[in-house]
Design an enzyme around this catalytic site. Structure first.
Site, PDB file in Angstrom:
ATOM      1  N   TYR B 146     -11.515  -2.215  -6.376  1.00  0.00           N
ATOM      2  CA  TYR B 146     -10.844  -0.915  -6.368  1.00  0.00           C
ATOM      3  C   TYR B 146     -10.185  -0.643  -7.723  1.00  0.00           C
ATOM      4  CZ  TYR B 146      -7.773   2.842  -4.666  1.00  0.00           C
ATOM      5  OH  TYR B 146      -7.118   4.036  -4.474  1.00  0.00           O
ATOM      6  N   ASP B 147      -9.327  -1.557  -8.135  1.00  0.00           N
ATOM      7  CA  ASP B 147      -8.556  -1.356  -9.363  1.00  0.00           C
ATOM      8  C   ASP B 147      -9.477  -1.142 -10.563  1.00  0.00           C
ATOM      9  OD1 ASP B 147      -6.817  -2.310  -7.429  1.00  0.00           O
ATOM     10  OD2 ASP B 147      -5.934  -3.877  -8.676  1.00  0.00           O
ATOM     11  N   LYS B 150     -11.646   2.107 -10.466  1.00  0.00           N
ATOM     12  CA  LYS B 150     -10.838   3.271 -10.844  1.00  0.00           C
ATOM     13  C   LYS B 150     -10.622   3.281 -12.357  1.00  0.00           C
ATOM     14  CE  LYS B 150      -9.884   5.251  -6.785  1.00  0.00           C
ATOM     15  NZ  LYS B 150     -10.440   6.583  -6.445  1.00  0.00           N
ATOM     16  N   ASN B 175       1.404   5.376  -3.668  1.00  0.00           N
ATOM     17  CA  ASN B 175       1.193   5.273  -2.211  1.00  0.00           C
ATOM     18  C   ASN B 175       1.451   6.595  -1.497  1.00  0.00           C
ATOM     19  OD1 ASN B 175       1.651   2.544  -3.279  1.00  0.00           O
ATOM     20  ND2 ASN B 175       1.301   1.976  -1.142  1.00  0.00           N
ATOM     21  N   SER B 190       0.934   3.668   7.916  1.00  0.00           N
ATOM     22  CA  SER B 190       0.087   3.931   9.079  1.00  0.00           C
ATOM     23  C   SER B 190       0.018   2.710   9.990  1.00  0.00           C
ATOM     24  CB  SER B 190      -1.306   4.364   8.634  1.00  0.00           C
ATOM     25  OG  SER B 190      -1.839   3.423   7.732  1.00  0.00           O
ATOM     26  N   PHE B 192       2.392   0.372  10.395  1.00  0.00           N
ATOM     27  CA  PHE B 192       3.666   0.249  11.126  1.00  0.00           C
ATOM     28  C   PHE B 192       3.710   1.260  12.275  1.00  0.00           C
ATOM     29  CE2 PHE B 192       5.778  -1.269   6.937  1.00  0.00           C
ATOM     30  CZ  PHE B 192       5.325  -2.558   7.169  1.00  0.00           C
ATOM     31  N   GLY B 208       8.582  -8.741   2.652  1.00  0.00           N
ATOM     32  CA  GLY B 208       8.765  -7.285   2.700  1.00  0.00           C
ATOM     33  C   GLY B 208       9.595  -6.745   1.554  1.00  0.00           C
ATOM     34  N   ASP B 274      -0.692  -8.954  -3.761  1.00  0.00           N
ATOM     35  CA  ASP B 274       0.046  -7.740  -3.400  1.00  0.00           C
ATOM     36  C   ASP B 274       1.039  -7.448  -4.536  1.00  0.00           C
ATOM     37  OD1 ASP B 274       0.570  -5.712  -1.633  1.00  0.00           O
ATOM     38  OD2 ASP B 274       2.020  -6.846  -0.448  1.00  0.00           O
TER      39      ASP B 274
END
Lengths: 323, 323
Positions: B146-147, B150, B175, B190, B192, B208, B274
């Site tokens: 993806y990265d 793009k 985001n 979405s 959550f 988190g 992440d």
């Protein structure tokens, strides 16, 4: 087990040297070179007379074959800024479109080898550059078609390795020079030599303090041969392959000029986004390919290249005169 | 002057909102949406009843048309790691193959708009991230399809702008969340919400503490509309479009959980690579689109999204029951 091998870009500078090495393999059954002669030259493989060898003039991204291959070595791409900056979309197509197409021509369990580049490091903030360095590339800059298409092709291959266990070998090549470079290639060593042999004026972009690590082609191809097929190694890449003696562009220009009495150096405006430095961290290469080293100093390598260019220019002159 | 517009990915989350905006244009003569329904949903455009509109189920990279377009808006790509990590080659093909193909469908002088991503910054070492930040992306990592696709598509477009003056508009979206996200999209908001409404267990990857800048879709599409066609601006991109209120994933999870009494949060192992933080520097956006701002706070945006998901799940339940 007899092996069928496909090399894209096999008429190119590095590709043609690799073809010579491949033809020494006893287990080679068939070698197909795919080249669209964009930057490659038929002359580079004109000496090949081996029944296992065939040349197909085609683009890597659309080439089709009746049979699949045991090994694919994807080298199809211009490597000189002069060439890729002129046709960025085509450069992207050759690298990524090429890899996507070629993956469909690989036998199950086959090996896919790819020549990536130290340009994935961009203008590095870390020196020397280890493979883990994520790079400093401007993806909107004038060199991006090359840098980013190499990065994205790496991405594709490592993703395929991750999701389907594809057997890959990815190298990052640093500045390579030597016989069979195009005379109009446009990169420093070949530029200086052809200028020294023709106009006598060597053009250095900027002050020439930008450094590079100059790898003589025989040393580099030694590394490729070992990593791509000869050695049995578990590491799949990325692997830096280069000479880690870092030398400024100006020092190279001065050396070439010393070989051509009467020649002189002229400074021009810096090339856009020319990296300020470049040097491979070879820690991993020494582990993966023990004993391998790019041993040829630039003095020796450039002298050999100089002689080759001199003969080429003389031959071209004779051909032109007799034409 | 009547305009013909092509939108790839127009059945997707952001794409379908953009379609609604495009259909409000008086100068729109024809709007063709190309979508292969990989992550897009027919339902997202089921409400559209406009004679100027047509849908073609096709891949962006192979789509052909009888006539060329005045404007092309290329959004075809999955945007959730869950989806693109499953099919990396297809992701690369959609982005770069898509752009290469679509460029051939653009009228001379036409405009090419592209939705790039804040993921071009990777795991950033600079916060907030200005457009000039070159990013920190591992091109061999699990998010690289993806990265890097793009990044490489940006490269292609800026190169085409440089060599042929192509009129481009490139945004980097942060985001984005809101109605019409797939229930199985897999990204934080979405996830959550659909978990809160079904299992009652919200899964947070890692502790988190990783932060994001959560942009409510209406605000983001306001920015796209202004930049892609409404405002007359000279800047062609890249342009950050996002909400610069940086909030941790855990805070979002807690807020969603507060909307669904009885739900609770569970921590799972961190997702690979992440990014630890993400926040747009909006200095340039404020200059280019004066007065534009992503004003919707996450509390309000998430409540609206929560209600939309609740209705969707109820409708799906009724559909299933009546099937």
């Amino acid at each position: 087990m007899p092996r069928s091998v496909l090399v894209t870009g096999g008429c190119g500078f590095i590709g043609s040297h690799l073809v010579d090495r491949l033809l020494r393999r006893d287990d080679l059954e068939r070698l197909v070179v795919v080249d669209n002669l964009w930057t490659g030259l038929r002359d580079n493989i004109a000496h090949v007379a081996d029944p296992r060898f065939s040349l197909r003039i085609a683009d890597a991204e659309t080439f089709t074959a009746g049979r699949d291959f045991d090994e694919i070595i994807h080298l199809a791409s211009p490597a000189s800024p002069v060439w890729y900056m002129r046709e960025p979309a085509r450069t992207i197509r050759a690298n990524i479109g090429g890899a996507l197409n070629l993956l469909s021509l690989l036998k199950p369990g086959g090996r896919f080898c790819f020549a990536s580049t130290s340009e994935v490091y961009g203008d590095p903030h870390v020196s020397p550059q280890p493979e883990s360095y994520r790079g400093f590339v401007d993806c909107t800059g004038p060199r991006a078609s090359y840098d980013e298409s190499k990065r994205c092709t790496e991405a594709l291959l490592f993703e395929e390795q991750r999701i389907s266990g594809l057997d890959i070998r990815v190298v990052r090549l640093f500045n390579t020079y030597g016989p069979r470079t195009r005379i109009d290639d446009g990169r420093a060593v070949s530029n200086f030599i052809s200028q020294a042999l023709t106009t006598g004026i060597l053009t250095v972009y900027g002050d020439g303090s930008q450094s590079r690590s100059w790898g003589y082609v025989d040393d580099i191809v030694d590394g490729l041969e070992r990593f791509f097929w000869r050695d049995s190694v578990s590491h799949q890449g990325p692997l830096n392959i280069g000479n880690n003696r870092e030398v400024s562009v100006l020092e190279i220009a001065k050396f070439v000029s010393s070989l051509a009495p009467g020649s002189r150096i002229e400074h021009h405006a810096p090339a856009p986004q020319d990296p300020s430095n470049r040097c491979p961290d070879l820690t991993l290469a020494r582990q993966v390919l023990p004993g391998w080293e790019a041993r040829t100093g630039y003095e020796e390598g450039i002298q050999r290249t100089f002689e080759w260019f001199r003969r080429q220019i003389a031959t071209d002159g004779r051909s032109a005169a007799s034409a």
